[in-house]
Scaffold this motif. Structure first.
Motif: not given
Lengths: 344, 222, 794
Positions: C686-699
């Motif tokens: 369930m955390r993917l929606p929380q993490l995906a934007p962070v990942w997309a922005q460069g982590l």
């Protein structure tokens, strides 16, 4: 726990239950009653350790001053595991006391168990003393006795005076119990006047009446095809009647009776002369027990109905049985005691 | 040349073996240019966007962003490209739900060490988000959230702005406003804008147009 | 149709074997710990019951004599006065406790030996039969008496007929005490009128042993419940996740016309089957846990209370049943909310998993309110309550209150951390951790409870150990102890030793019956060794002075407790009475002990001479002296005890006694770790929606994984910090409330910062281990899965 032990002690070492309370067991090693019966008093009032089983059995029909009927029982059983044995704690003698008081609506029972050899229970012939714990039946001689017993909810203290002689059943005290010849020594003192005090939950009651003391010992009083007995001791207007019927596994009965005249003269009746037939049964302690009987002894013109004063006179003891006071109506009126064993 | 894509191929594992998505794409984009990517569902336009943005790895071919072949980079290298060169606006779930709107807007800029507070303040005002800076994304409407996403992307002043149906969930009027702002701000920062869209109307507002069909570019670039 | 629906539902487990594993393992572990502890408890209780029945103690009133014995004639006299008493004789046969009873009069028969066998009964009553466990029978010589191995007799005890016991103990006509049957004849004569020299003791309302050990068992049960609670957290998580993930299937099934009621029933049946399977596994595991722990429990209990527990485990049907019931019940509890939601779910509800673990703010407020109320209740109970029940009530309120308060407190701490954050990563880390808190709070509560229990119990145990070490130093003051075989040798030894050592302290003792309890009377030489080293738990003023002057005695705590003797009460032995001036702790001694001064002892027991000697000397010279004694006197090794050796032995016994708490601590912590692992795994999807934007922005995904581990460590550390005061409060309750009830004295509380630090370390290790897998999983998430978050097709 200990309530289960006494029946075990009545069993011989190898046999399973035979007859009522193992009374049909073998007599191996023990003495057996012989004919003719020769008694030696007062010593025969005392115990006979070489016989397997013995009892001092007193029942009484009592009345309060207002005429309310009561029944009373004081019994001491002796049972030997082996004909001879050790002393002290190792003694093979065991004692069981039963005391009861029956009213028209209540039945108080209590029981005591004791090892022989340590003084907790026993009987001496002279002076006569029978006791277990604090219960006593004592007197200088057999004719004048004091009697006490006590349970958690009742107690009594009685004085007894014999108004007639000791009487002997069967052939001068040799009482045959089966066609196969099993027998016991059996005599009674049926002539006691009794008076004293019953202590009951509702208070003390002064009572008086008549008591009947049975003495019997044997090593194999029942044959192994006998399952129990129905025993009557009735005080009728012109005499007293002791009669019993032994129930046999094949559905037949073995009966015996003694007619006792007021002066103590007895007539013994063989198998078949006396008859007792259940008229109605009640459910007591989960068993069906006949508490109303037709009792006949045609030779004496006896044809009476015997009715328990209280149907619930069940002795819920280690060896359970029914024992209670009765009233008699019919050709004769009177009171008495009824004992029924072996109703499972 | 900001973006140079040569013979780009990508397939995904499907139930019956590899499923080709992109089958040799060539394209170019300069700073300040705007390009619309159109095509049917499954034509591979989103995948192309993802590969260009360093969000996924191509099977073969070259994606050069600002002279760097991002296909040859490792995970960390691609992350650095995403952080420093590219800004992406997706159709939904652009925002970090645990951060405030303000923090979301400045997040990528701060992550890349390029925070320009005055520019961000200006951006927030022009996007009409000033009064929402302390709120959390879930407290905003869909249009507001997309505006935050665009502001967030432009705040880091990326050379290449990628947008995947950025207004797909919005009604037409809101979509137009959002689109206007995006075009205006992209041109202000001299960013190149590559946008995937279904809408012919929106595509028409872009400088160029590429139509994808079954993993290939359909016809010549306009 | 039912079959098709069932297949659709079950396919979920085939596709998510890890989830099924979690569910089954969590439930199994929970049931295992619970039923293991219950098994240990049941076994120990069965042993006590056997002991209590054997002794007839507690349940019935007793009649004892101040002189320790009652004559058989007095027994008969009491029976004839209407007292339904039954004789008991106790003594030692080859060091084993021999108890003689009279089956005919004893209100409990000779329980626990069932007498259903006529032949056996007759043998027992006339020839003699010894009943004991096989182990006990192996320890006695042949006496020409039939022996019967009887597993229900308390370990270390032989039951037999009173007559046989008198014969074997060579104590004719002597009894130790009398058991009084509850039934009393109307005409019973008062005891004072019959036997004024005898004392009637009222039944104690539950045996001494029962009362003493109840708190220990209560401790174990609390541990069991705690472990089970921790396990149920896991199950709750797994079931919740399974429901969420099956929403699409359920929606589809319903859209295809599958009745909702049948769907709920199917899932209920499925859960029942799973819980039965897991329960069975758990009970099996519990049996293993119990079997592994039982020797330690036996050691603990015999060490603490001088009461032996049989070291073997018997499979009792009640464990199976209770284990399975608790597994099913626990599952039902854990699944109730999910089933309820399913039953109320609208047909067209979104098939997308909600963040089911996220709590509404209002729920949080309610939780905080309940937590505060419980903590206040704990305070009130601690302030005003008394007794074991209040103590445990306070513990329960404290623990539950603290657990409920944990998420609220952590939330505030994380908010504070976020406010302090400088970098954007830090800001996001705090904020994201805070957002994860609701999903992790169940597991963190479990960790909090496990750690607090750990801190509390280890503080209690360590405090006890420290006190005990000091006590050993007091009691084993002499450097060397020598035992002579006979008086002649004793005299020679003494002469020999007196020229070689600093001081020879004769230890003379004699066995006596004190108030019906077998005890040893000691007459030590008045020497500063004793005066300096014996500390009383409770004493009259100037106790040692008076004892040395021969006007009184000191007794050990066991005697004081069992015979209900207090300071100033009189005890009688050897025909004389003495006031008790001091009561001392006598850890691990099963029998009573009395100390009088040497001169008085010699006066009372002129025939007894010392066979044992305590020797003050240079500790380094002990081994040389031992060799000399062996060569000169042929003294056996067993006759010489080196103080250092006995201390080491005693301490090892002592430490063994507490291994069980240690084992349970570790197990509970491990289960808490498992709970964290499963919560993280549950959250991961369930955390993917929380993490995906962070990942997309460069982590990078790897960095996200690392942050997951750091987050788990941070939360574990914070929980550990919060667990410490809670654990100390727990320890205080155990020492100042529960211990007073169980052991009879209050132990000083010592703090062990290193232990706590190590414990925090364990918690961190558990957190790291628990987060490793989820972190690795996150680091390896395919970009396509992350990108799906943004796409329209989700």
């Amino acid at each position: 726990m200990n309530a289960r032990i006494f029946p075990l002690l009545l069993l011989p070492v190898t046999a399973s239950a035979q007859g009522f309370a193992g009374l049909g067991a073998d007599s191996d090693g023990f003495s057996t009653p012989q004919e003719p019966a020769i008694f030696d008093f007062p010593s025969d009032h005392g115990p006979h350790d070489d016989y397997r089983i013995e009892w001092w059995y007193l029942t009484a029909n009592l009345e309060a001053e207002d005429g309310t009927p009561y029944g009373l029982q004081w019994t001491l059983f002796r049972s030997a595991l082996t004909p001879n044995g050790g002393e002290g704690w190792s003694s093979p003698q065991f004692w069981m006391g039963h005391a009861a008081v029956t009213t028209t609506d209540e039945h108080f029972v209590t029981e005591r168990l004791a090892r022989g050899g340590i003084g907790q229970a026993g009987v001496t012939a002279e002076p006569f003393e029978a006791w277990i714990d604090d219960w006593q039946l004592t007197g200088l001689d057999f004719d004048t006795l004091q009697m006490t017993a006590s349970g958690p909810d009742f107690a009594y203290d009685m004085a007894l005076n014999a108004q007639g002689p000791i009487v002997f059943h069967g052939a001068d005290g040799y009482s045959v119990k089966s066609a196969a010849g099993q027998a016991s020594y059996y005599y009674s003192q049926p002539f006691y006047d009794i008076q004293g005090t019953l202590s009951l939950p509702d208070g003390d009651v002064a009572v008086r009446g008549q008591a009947w003391l049975d003495r019997e010992w044997s090593s194999q009083p029942l044959s192994d095809d006998q399952t129990g007995w129905d025993w009557f001791s009735l005080s009728l207007g012109d005499g007293k009647l002791m009669g019993f019927r032994l129930r046999q596994t094949d559905g037949t009965f073995y009966t015996s009776a003694t007619w006792i005249e007021p002066d103590g003269v007895t007539t013994a009746y063989p198998d078949g002369a006396f008859d007792a037939q259940p008229l109605s049964r009640v459910s007591v302690a989960g068993r069906s027990v006949p508490t109303q009987w037709r009792v006949t002894l045609p030779d004496r013109g006896v044809d009476v109905t015997v009715q328990a004063i209280n149907d619930a006179a069940w002795m819920d003891t280690s060896v359970p049985y029914w024992e209670g006071p009765v009233t008699v109506t019919g050709t004769h009126d009177g009171v008495g005691y009824l004992e029924m064993t072996g109703y499972e | 040349m900001l973006l140079n894509v040569t013979d780009l191929r990508k397939s995904y594992a499907g139930p019956d073996g590899a499923l080709p998505i992109l089958q040799g794409i060539d394209m170019m984009l300069n700073r300040g240019e705007t390009l619309a990517l159109t095509g049917e569902s499954g034509s591979g336009k989103s995948t192309l966007l993802h590969l260009v943005g360093g969000l996924d790895q191509p099977d073969s071919g070259v994606v050069e962003v600002d002279g760097v072949d991002i296909g040859a980079l490792d995970d960390a290298g691609r992350a650095a490209v995403r952080r420093d060169k590219v800004g992406v606006v997706f159709q939904q779930f652009n925002l970090i739900p645990s951060l405030t709107v303000g923090s979301n807007i400045s997040f990528q800029a701060r992550l890349g060490g390029r925070e320009d507070k005055a520019w961000i303040a200006d951006l927030s005002t022009r996007m009409g988000l000033r009064e929402h800076l302390a709120k959390y994304p879930e407290q905003l409407s869909g249009g507001q959230q997309q505006r935050v996403a665009i502001a967030r992307t432009l705040a880091a002043k990326p050379a290449l702005v990628l947008a995947d149906e950025p207004t797909g969930n919005l009604d037409e009027a809101t979509a137009d406003t959002v689109m206007d702002l995006m075009l205006e701000l992209a041109s202000e920062t001299n960013a190149a804008l590559l946008m995937v869209t279904h809408s012919q109307r929106l595509a028409g507002r872009m400088g160029r147009r590429l139509h994808l069909r079954a993993g290939r570019i359909d016809g010549s670039p306009t | 149709m039912t079959k098709a629906g069932l297949l659709a539902l079950l396919s979920h487990w085939r596709r998510n074997p890890v989830q099924l594993f979690t569910l089954v393992v969590g439930l199994s572990l929970a049931t295992a710990l619970w039923s293991g502890v219950q098994a240990v408890n049941a076994e120990a209780r069965a042993s006590y019951d056997a002991a209590a029945e054997t002794l007839g103690e507690g349940q019935f009133a007793q009649i004892t004599s101040d002189i320790g014995t009652i004559s058989q004639a007095d027994y008969i006299a009491l029976r004839r006065a209407g007292w339904l008493v039954s004789p008991v004789i106790e003594g030692r046969l080859d060091g084993v406790r021999l108890i003689g009873l009279d089956a005919l009069t004893s209100p409990g028969g000779i329980a626990p030996v069932g007498l259903n066998d006529g032949a056996m009964t007759i043998d027992m009553l006339t020839a003699g039969v010894l009943f004991a466990t096989q182990d006990t029978l192996d320890n006695i010589a042949e006496y020409g008496v039939q022996t019967v191995a009887s597993p229900d007799v308390a370990p270390g005890v032989i039951l037999t007929d009173v007559g046989t016991a008198q014969r074997l103990l060579d104590m004719p006509d002597v009894l130790s005490r009398l058991i009084v049957a509850p039934s009393r004849p109307l005409t019973q004569i008062p005891l004072g009128d019959v036997m004024p020299n005898l004392t009637l003791r009222a039944p104690q309302g539950g045996s001494d042993l029962g009362r003493l050990t109840d708190s220990f068992h209560l401790n174990l049960t609390a541990f069991g419940l705690l472990s089970f609670a921790v396990g149920i957290f896991i199950v709750h998580g797994a079931i919740g996740l399974a429901f969420e993930q099956r929403r699409p299937v359920i929606r589809t099934l319903r859209a295809l016309g599958f009745p909702l009621g049948r769907l709920v029933a199917l899932i209920g049946v499925e859960l029942l089957v799973i819980s039965l399977v897991a329960g069975a596994i758990g009970v099996g595991l519990g049996y293993l846990v119990a079997a592994a722990l039982l020797p330690d429990v036996a050691a603990t209990i015999s060490g603490l209370y001088g009461q032996s527990v049989s070291g073997t485990l018997q499979l009792r049907p009640e464990w199976w049943v209770s284990g399975l019931l608790i597994a099913v019940g626990g599952t039902a509890m854990a699944a109730a909310a999910s089933l309820w939601q399913l039953a109320r779910m609208p047909l067209l509800a979104s098939a997308r998993p909600r963040a089911w673990a996220m709590q509404a703010g209002q729920g949080r407020l309610l939780q905080a309110g309940v937590a505060v109320a419980l903590l206040i209740l704990a305070g009130v109970l601690g302030w005003l309550g008394s007794g074991l029940v209040a103590g445990f009530g306070m513990l329960a309120a404290l623990l539950i209150g603290a657990a409920l308060a944990l998420p609220v407190v952590l939330d505030r701490v994380l908010a504070f951390g976020a406010a302090q954050a400088k970098s954007v990563m830090a800001e996001w880390f705090w904020a994201d951790t805070r957002q994860q808190l609701p999903g992790l709070s169940l597991a963190l509560m479990a960790l909090l409870l496990a750690m607090a229990a750990n801190v509390g119990v280890s503080t209690m145990v360590s405090s006890f150990r420290l006190t005990f070490t000091g006590f050993l130093d007091q009691r084993l003051a002499s450097e060397f102890y020598v035992y002579a075989d006979d008086e002649e040798q004793a005299l020679a030894l003494r002469t020999f030793l007196e020229t070689r050592v600093d001081k020879v302290l004769p230890i003379q003792s004699v066995e006596q019956n004190i108030r019906g309890l077998q005890s040893e009377v000691f007459g030590p030489t008045a020497h500063e060794t004793y005066r300096d080293n014996w500390l009383f738990l409770n004493a009259a003023p100037n106790a040692w002075g008076d004892i040395e002057n021969g006007v009184g005695a000191a007794i050990n705590e066991q005697l004081a407790r069992r015979a209900d003797i207090d300071i100033g009460d009189e005890i009688t032995f050897s025909g004389r009475s003495f006031p008790v001036l001091g009561i001392y702790g006598d850890y691990g001694n099963p029998i009573g002990q009395v100390i009088v001064t040497k001169t008085l002892f010699e006066d009372l027991f002129p025939a007894v001479s010392a066979l044992r000697f305590g020797i003050r000397m240079d500790a380094d010279d002990v081994p040389a002296l031992a060799i000399e004694l062996r060569e000169t006197f042929g003294l056996a090794e067993a006759n010489m005890i080196n103080q250092a050796g006995i201390k080491a032995f005693s301490l090892s016994v002592f430490d063994r006694t507490f291994t069980i708490t240690g084992a349970l601590n570790v197990l509970t912590l491990a289960v808490a770790g498992f709970a964290i692992l499963m919560s993280l795994l549950t959250l991961a999807t369930m955390r993917l929606p929380q993490l995906a934007p962070v990942w997309a922005q460069g982590l990078t995904r790897a960095r996200l994984g690392q942050i997951e581990i750091i987050r788990a460590v941070l939360l574990a550390l914070l929980t550990a910090v919060l667990a410490l005061p809670l654990g100390l409060a727990l320890a205080w309750t155990l020492l100042a409330v529960v211990n007073v009830e169980a052991f009879g004295w209050r132990l000083p509380m010592f703090l062990f910062p290193l232990d706590y630090a190590r414990l925090a370390g364990f918690a961190v290790v558990a957190a790291v281990l628990a987060s490793l897998w989820p972190a690795r999983k996150l680091a390896r998430t395919r970009p396509a899965d992350l990108l799906k978050v943004f796409s329209n097709e989700r």
